[in-house]
Design a protein around this motif. Structure first.
Motif, PDB file in Angstrom:
ATOM      1  N   ALA A 137       7.269   5.793  -5.495  1.00 50.36           N
ATOM      2  CA  ALA A 137       7.066   6.620  -6.843  1.00 50.36           C
ATOM      3  C   ALA A 137       7.105   7.138  -8.002  1.00 50.36           C
ATOM      4  O   ALA A 137       8.169   6.653  -8.132  1.00 50.36           O
ATOM      5  CB  ALA A 137       6.958   8.568  -5.743  1.00 50.36           C
ATOM      6  N   PRO A 138       6.193   7.904  -8.732  1.00 52.69           N
ATOM      7  CA  PRO A 138       6.898   7.693 -10.399  1.00 52.69           C
ATOM      8  C   PRO A 138       7.663   8.743 -10.463  1.00 52.69           C
ATOM      9  O   PRO A 138       8.166   9.352  -8.898  1.00 52.69           O
ATOM     10  CB  PRO A 138       5.986   7.261 -11.050  1.00 52.69           C
ATOM     11  N   ALA A 139       8.666   9.289 -11.231  1.00 50.85           N
ATOM     12  CA  ALA A 139       9.941  10.390 -11.486  1.00 50.85           C
ATOM     13  C   ALA A 139       9.023  11.253 -10.823  1.00 50.85           C
ATOM     14  O   ALA A 139       8.213  12.037 -11.903  1.00 50.85           O
ATOM     15  CB  ALA A 139      10.818  10.415 -12.716  1.00 50.85           C
ATOM     16  N   GLY A 140       9.222  12.116 -10.068  1.00 52.42           N
ATOM     17  CA  GLY A 140       8.530  14.433  -9.889  1.00 52.42           C
ATOM     18  C   GLY A 140       7.710  13.867  -9.162  1.00 52.42           C
ATOM     19  O   GLY A 140       6.430  14.516  -8.805  1.00 52.42           O
ATOM     20  N   GLY A 141       7.090  12.831  -8.519  1.00 48.23           N
ATOM     21  CA  GLY A 141       6.053  11.845  -8.323  1.00 48.23           C
ATOM     22  C   GLY A 141       5.766  12.389  -6.528  1.00 48.23           C
ATOM     23  O   GLY A 141       6.886  12.324  -5.978  1.00 48.23           O
ATOM     24  N   VAL A 142       4.602  11.592  -5.958  1.00 45.64           N
ATOM     25  CA  VAL A 142       5.100  11.891  -4.062  1.00 45.64           C
ATOM     26  C   VAL A 142       4.666  10.158  -4.298  1.00 45.64           C
ATOM     27  O   VAL A 142       3.695   9.799  -3.916  1.00 45.64           O
ATOM     28  CB  VAL A 142       3.767  12.467  -3.928  1.00 45.64           C
ATOM     29  N   THR A 143       5.984   9.620  -3.029  1.00 46.58           N
ATOM     30  CA  THR A 143       5.533   9.063  -2.648  1.00 46.58           C
ATOM     31  C   THR A 143       4.132   8.541  -1.692  1.00 46.58           C
ATOM     32  O   THR A 143       3.848   9.657  -0.914  1.00 46.58           O
ATOM     33  CB  THR A 143       6.335   8.300  -1.673  1.00 46.58           C
ATOM     34  N   ALA A 144       3.668   7.447  -2.026  1.00 52.47           N
ATOM     35  CA  ALA A 144       1.770   7.160  -1.302  1.00 52.47           C
ATOM     36  C   ALA A 144       1.970   6.014  -0.669  1.00 52.47           C
ATOM     37  O   ALA A 144       2.131   5.306  -1.219  1.00 52.47           O
ATOM     38  CB  ALA A 144       1.393   7.990  -2.177  1.00 52.47           C
ATOM     39  N   SER A 145       1.158   5.569   0.569  1.00 51.77           N
ATOM     40  CA  SER A 145       0.937   4.321   1.002  1.00 51.77           C
ATOM     41  C   SER A 145      -0.509   4.359   0.587  1.00 51.77           C
ATOM     42  O   SER A 145      -1.167   4.541   0.595  1.00 51.77           O
ATOM     43  CB  SER A 145       0.669   4.591   2.642  1.00 51.77           C
ATOM     44  N   ASP A 146      -0.602   2.715   0.252  1.00 52.61           N
ATOM     45  CA  ASP A 146      -1.179   1.733  -0.762  1.00 52.61           C
ATOM     46  C   ASP A 146      -2.401   0.843   0.824  1.00 52.61           C
ATOM     47  O   ASP A 146      -1.258   0.120   1.045  1.00 52.61           O
ATOM     48  CB  ASP A 146      -0.904   0.930  -1.116  1.00 52.61           C
ATOM     49  N   VAL A 147      -3.417   1.232   1.231  1.00 55.77           N
ATOM     50  CA  VAL A 147      -3.865   0.387   2.153  1.00 55.77           C
ATOM     51  C   VAL A 147      -5.092  -0.778   0.917  1.00 55.77           C
ATOM     52  O   VAL A 147      -5.324   0.365   0.293  1.00 55.77           O
ATOM     53  CB  VAL A 147      -4.495   0.824   3.046  1.00 55.77           C
ATOM     54  N   ARG A 148      -4.809  -1.985   1.224  1.00 52.50           N
ATOM     55  CA  ARG A 148      -6.248  -3.164   1.121  1.00 52.50           C
ATOM     56  C   ARG A 148      -6.533  -4.283   1.212  1.00 52.50           C
ATOM     57  O   ARG A 148      -4.833  -4.619   2.787  1.00 52.50           O
ATOM     58  CB  ARG A 148      -5.356  -3.143  -0.546  1.00 52.50           C
ATOM     59  N   VAL A 149      -7.720  -4.635   1.532  1.00 45.53           N
ATOM     60  CA  VAL A 149      -7.676  -6.227   2.406  1.00 45.53           C
ATOM     61  C   VAL A 149      -8.064  -6.809   1.492  1.00 45.53           C
ATOM     62  O   VAL A 149      -7.489  -7.109   0.407  1.00 45.53           O
ATOM     63  CB  VAL A 149      -9.304  -5.711   3.179  1.00 45.53           C
ATOM     64  N   VAL A 150      -6.791  -8.225   1.887  1.00 44.62           N
ATOM     65  CA  VAL A 150      -6.804  -9.299   1.600  1.00 44.62           C
ATOM     66  C   VAL A 150      -7.343 -10.330   1.615  1.00 44.62           C
ATOM     67  O   VAL A 150      -8.064 -10.923   2.475  1.00 44.62           O
ATOM     68  CB  VAL A 150      -5.081  -9.455   0.866  1.00 44.62           C
ATOM     69  N   THR A 151      -8.923 -10.953   0.767  1.00 43.31           N
ATOM     70  CA  THR A 151      -8.927 -12.714   1.419  1.00 43.31           C
ATOM     71  C   THR A 151      -9.002 -13.337   0.519  1.00 43.31           C
ATOM     72  O   THR A 151      -8.037 -13.367  -1.281  1.00 43.31           O
ATOM     73  CB  THR A 151     -10.257 -11.724   1.405  1.00 43.31           C
ATOM     74  N   GLY A 152      -9.049 -14.614   0.392  1.00 40.81           N
ATOM     75  CA  GLY A 152      -9.257 -15.792   0.171  1.00 40.81           C
ATOM     76  C   GLY A 152      -7.959 -16.505  -0.907  1.00 40.81           C
ATOM     77  O   GLY A 152      -7.058 -16.070  -0.169  1.00 40.81           O
ATOM     78  N   GLU A 153      -7.890 -16.167  -1.846  1.00 39.44           N
ATOM     79  CA  GLU A 153      -6.096 -16.521  -2.333  1.00 39.44           C
ATOM     80  C   GLU A 153      -5.165 -15.369  -2.272  1.00 39.44           C
ATOM     81  O   GLU A 153      -3.914 -15.641  -1.678  1.00 39.44           O
ATOM     82  CB  GLU A 153      -6.162 -17.468  -3.657  1.00 39.44           C
ATOM     83  N   ASP A 154      -5.748 -13.926  -1.860  1.00 38.25           N
ATOM     84  CA  ASP A 154      -4.769 -13.376  -2.055  1.00 38.25           C
ATOM     85  C   ASP A 154      -3.780 -13.131  -0.908  1.00 38.25           C
ATOM     86  O   ASP A 154      -3.113 -12.846  -0.455  1.00 38.25           O
ATOM     87  CB  ASP A 154      -5.212 -11.504  -2.555  1.00 38.25           C
TER      88      ASP A 154
END
Length: 210
Positions: A137-154
């Motif tokens: 999290a950025p300074a003073g910010g709140v930690t949050a989870s990131d969810v993403r679908v990966v396809t192909g080369e990713d």
């Protein structure tokens, strides 16, 4: 768990204060809404280990693998439409991990299956690969989870990272091979070139916690 043994034991329910009793075959037993018997699944996970009721002696990974085996056996009769497996691959690697992925893919042909895994050998069998990250999290910010679908080369890059800890050419080659092998068994596209977004009525999804 090649040497595991699972037994079903049925024993009379012993007399317990506050419960009605019956005499069955000359023995006094308690009676509940479930009847006069106690039924237990007793697991011996490997040779030399004590056989214990599954709720007392099995690890989380062993519980998940036993559940997977039972669901495969009961797939044609169990009405549950969605199954979630968390760390079903705990304590396995290599060929055993590939076998777990193969069985999960087989189960996903009949219902929706969600899998939380850290193993590329399991994630390679998924119809959709979802990555869960928790960036700083950025300074003073709140930690949050990131969810993403990966396809192909990713997706190949993510599998390479799961295999080797970094996205190297050798790891990418191995990841692409895993995807191709899994695709050959499940009949789907391997993910190279980029995924076309195949959708099933009962897909399997590997959710990788990065």
């Amino acid at each position: 768990m090649p040497d595991a043994r699972l037994d079903v034991t049925v024993t009379p329910r012993p007399p317990t204060a506050g419960l009605p009793t019956l005499v069955v075959s000359g023995e006094e037993v308690s009676v509940t809404a479930e009847g006069v018997d106690q039924v237990a699944l007793v697991l011996q996970p490997h040779r030399g280990a004590p056989a214990l009721p599954i709720g007392r002696g099995a690890s989380g990974g062993e519980l998940s693998r036993v559940m997977l085996a039972l669901e495969l056996c009961l797939a044609g009769t169990d009405p549950v439409p969605t199954l979630v497996f968390d760390e079903v691959d705990a304590g396995v690697a290599g060929r055993a991990a590939v076998e777990v992925g193969r069985r999960l893919a087989r189960l996903a042909g009949q219902r929706q299956v969600l899998v939380v895994t850290h193993l590329a050998q399991v994630a390679a069998f998924a119809d959709r690969h979802v990555v869960v990250d928790k960036p700083a999290a950025p300074a003073g910010g709140v930690t949050a989870s990131d969810v993403r679908v990966v396809t192909g080369e990713d997706r190949i890059a993510e599998l390479a990272r799961m295999l080797a800890g970094s996205d190297t050419p050798t790891a990418r080659e191995h990841a692409a091979e895993l995807l191709a092998d899994a695709a050959a068994e499940t009949g789907r596209k391997s993910g190279r070139p980029p995924d076309t977004g195949r959708r099933n009525t009962a897909p399997g999804a590997a959710r990788h916690a990065g």
